[in-house]
Every structure is written in C-alpha cells, then in structure tokens.
Scaffold this motif. Sequence first.
Motif, short mmCIF file in Angstrom:
data_model
loop_
_atom_site.label_atom_id
_atom_site.label_comp_id
_atom_site.label_asym_id
_atom_site.label_seq_id
_atom_site.Cartn_x
_atom_site.Cartn_y
_atom_site.Cartn_z
N ILE A 22 -9.12 3.99 -3.50
CA ILE A 22 -7.45 3.80 -2.14
C ILE A 22 -6.23 2.96 -2.50
N GLY A 23 -6.55 2.34 -3.04
CA GLY A 23 -4.31 1.99 -3.17
C GLY A 23 -3.76 2.92 -4.05
N ARG A 24 -4.23 4.04 -5.35
CA ARG A 24 -3.76 4.77 -5.58
C ARG A 24 -3.37 6.03 -4.09
N ALA A 25 -4.76 6.61 -2.94
CA ALA A 25 -4.07 7.05 -2.08
C ALA A 25 -3.08 6.06 -1.19
N VAL A 26 -3.63 5.25 -1.03
CA VAL A 26 -1.99 4.51 -0.46
C VAL A 26 -0.81 4.45 -0.96
N ASP A 27 -0.81 4.77 -1.90
CA ASP A 27 0.62 4.82 -3.03
C ASP A 27 1.12 5.68 -2.33
N LYS A 28 0.02 7.14 -2.18
CA LYS A 28 0.70 8.28 -1.95
C LYS A 28 0.94 8.31 -0.59
N GLY A 29 0.67 7.56 0.06
CA GLY A 29 0.79 7.96 1.81
C GLY A 29 0.17 8.82 2.37
N LEU A 30 -1.44 9.05 1.71
CA LEU A 30 -2.37 9.51 2.22
C LEU A 30 -3.12 8.84 3.23
N ILE A 31 -3.22 7.55 3.23
CA ILE A 31 -4.39 6.33 3.87
C ILE A 31 -3.13 5.37 4.06
#
Length: 174
Positions: A22-31
């Motif tokens: 989830i943290g990586r998805a936040v960093d990528k702007g997906l979440i």
Amino acid sequence: MRFHILTLFPDMVRQGLETSIIGRAVDKGLIGLNMINIRDFTREKHGRVDDYTYGGGAGMLMQAQPVFDAWSSVCGSRPLRTIYVTPQGEPFTQKKAREFAKEEELIILCGHYEGIDERVLEETVTDRISIGDYILTGGELAAMVIVDAVGRLVPGVLGNETSADTESFHGDLL
C-alpha cells in the motif's frame, strides 16, 4: 482510488498504511490516503470530542458536531460512499472489497468510546462494516484492513496484474 480516513489517531493509520504494498502504491500515486483528524473540527476549546450518551448509561460517545464537520470537509456537496466500521455492521468480505474498489473515493469513519452519536451516522454513513465478531479499541485497525484489502484490487498496485486473480478467494475457492 482515494481513501479519506476520519479518525482521532491519524498518525496510527498513516504509519500502518504507508509501508509495504500500500505504501508503494501511495508513492506511485495509484492510491491516495487522506487522514482527517476529527479532533481538529471540535468547537470545544479543550479539544473534547466525547460526550455522555443521550439516554444515560455507561461509556461516552463521539459528539456529532466534530464528526459531521470532518465528514463535510471531505464531501462538500458531493455524495461520497462512507463506511462506518462497527461490530454491528455487515461482514467485510472479498466480494465487498471488490465492490468498494469500483469507487473513485471512499470515506472510512473510525469510531471510539461506545461509538458515534447516531444522528450523524444516519446523515453520513452509506455502509456499516464489521471485520469480525469482536470489539477493538477503535476503528483504526478495521479501517487499515479495509484499505489494504480494497487497495490491492486497484489496477497497478500488485506487481503482477494476475496476482489477485489467483488468490484463494478468487472464484469463491474459500
């Protein structure tokens, strides 16, 4: 997908979610994760958000006013799906996670004490969700469970797009 989490403990939720997948998805702007501290909306000069239950009895409730104002700060006049995490809610399932994943934004309301003044719940909540038949100190852990389960279903979050399709819940295996 953007999650708005209304809580008295935003740092707890942020620390729990801004790691791993989830943290990586936040960093990528997906979440997107938007933590709203309900206490910031109280009109009490000492920051109180709790009050006695209307009918009396044991325990305290979260006041309607700060919860409603926090919710309104996110929604404005837009109708957004709002989840209240409560042991009395509908069981959270993979099917429900897939349903929530179709939304562009979700609000998750975390209660504390004996709950939240029912007047504000009637006005704001679209879904009452339970993650199990037990009592937690507050709704933050349940909110993190929901964000994790729903977030995994957002396209691009998992490294391999077929990963979610081969998990044990896909095709009603479990």
